[in-house]
Design a protein around this motif. Sequence first.
Motif, mmCIF file in Angstrom:
data_model
loop_
_atom_site.group_PDB
_atom_site.id
_atom_site.type_symbol
_atom_site.label_atom_id
_atom_site.label_comp_id
_atom_site.label_asym_id
_atom_site.label_seq_id
_atom_site.Cartn_x
_atom_site.Cartn_y
_atom_site.Cartn_z
ATOM 1 N N UNK A 111 0.655 -1.307 0.195
ATOM 2 C CA UNK A 111 0.131 0.172 0.028
ATOM 3 C C UNK A 111 0.958 1.122 0.032
ATOM 4 N N UNK A 112 1.792 1.255 0.739
ATOM 5 C CA UNK A 112 3.076 2.396 0.840
ATOM 6 C C UNK A 112 3.377 2.683 -0.636
ATOM 7 N N UNK A 113 3.829 1.594 -1.234
ATOM 8 C CA UNK A 113 4.685 1.547 -2.415
ATOM 9 C C UNK A 113 3.373 2.264 -3.532
ATOM 10 N N UNK A 114 2.183 1.564 -3.393
ATOM 11 C CA UNK A 114 1.165 2.203 -4.393
ATOM 12 C C UNK A 114 0.742 3.665 -4.105
ATOM 13 N N UNK A 115 0.861 4.002 -2.800
ATOM 14 C CA UNK A 115 0.891 5.530 -2.433
ATOM 15 C C UNK A 115 1.800 6.348 -3.119
#
Lengths: 172, 215
Positions: A111-115
């Motif tokens: 999710x962090x990477x997607x953000x």
Amino acid sequence: MDPTATLRGEPGIRAAYAAYGAELYGFAVRSLGDPGLAEEAVQETFLRAWRHSERFDPEVASLRTWLFAICRHVVVDLARRRAARPLVADAVAPEAASADDVDRALTAWQVEEALRRIGEDHRRVLIEVYYRARPYAEVAAELGVPVGTVKSRVYYGLRALRLALEEMGVEG
Amino acid sequence: MSEGCRPFREQLGPLALGHLPDPEVASVRAHVDGCADCREELRALEEAAGALALVDPELLDEPLAPPRGLGDRIVSLVREERLLEQRRRRRRLTGLLAAAVLAGALAAVTLGIAHDPGVRVLLEPQRGGLEAIPARLVERPWGTEVRLEASGLPAGRYVVWLREPDDDRVPAGSFDAVADAGEVVLASALAIDGAVGIGVSEADGTTVLYGHLRD
Ligand SMILES: [Zn+2]
């Protein structure tokens, strides 16, 4: 990168590292909390990928998904090993990270990477209104845009996030 | 998305985050309840909103670049492991073939079974009147195969040895230099990894050629 590029050769390993090394490292740091150990995890991930490159089937999973699956195993192994012998005697022994903990860390990292992948404008409003819980009007004034624009950025930001997670193969 | 959805669409984002003021919630909900498209859209947005909760926002700004050189280290690890694998495979093969010709150990030496190019080293003259000669050392299960080009040597008998780190010499055999001797093949029990140099002496023990392998 070319998903069919063979991992068996050095160029293949180099290309795979260039494409996914940083992400794998980020996940390893987040889940192990130790840059040195994380480095070891990434090395081991690529070595295992190289040793078992004949098992990689792009029809079944993307190279990224496959590498993350290997890395997840490596991280679980390393976390267990570390819990078995704390490095510093008087340090608080790290809790043994269970496979569940590692899975949670993996999802959180994705999710962090997607953000990071969604546009800066969208990320910015999500951080302000969601994580910092600031009023939309305040954020709008700060950014010099109408409140409606902040709302619409929230909408498109969530859509983009959802799409990025889908592309990464993260289950909803 | 139909034209009727337009005024509600962008409200769905704040709604998914639970940020929509109550009076607006009612009207948006009323539309969503009667519109399958918007219901599906809201469900997807709520999924993304749920994912946000998993992330610690403090960490977002923290750069997480892998150390420089990690990629290179990985590639050299792979290279090393591949070499080890090749060597193991070659050892197995050489072992099998060597067993087959065990009747004469020398036979195994001269067959030059595996195509290991070995380590090349130039033997430098240790006295005047000589020229440097090339030699090749090949790792074998029983020690080291030594091949050297003897054609340029003055006629006479020579002794070849490998030098150990403590200066001990492990013999590799002897040969007579004759005109057009060509390549001479000898064998030493010392493993190639254990040798720091290779020397050639005359019959009286004077070293006449020496090649440095490692410190
Ligand atoms: Zn609608």
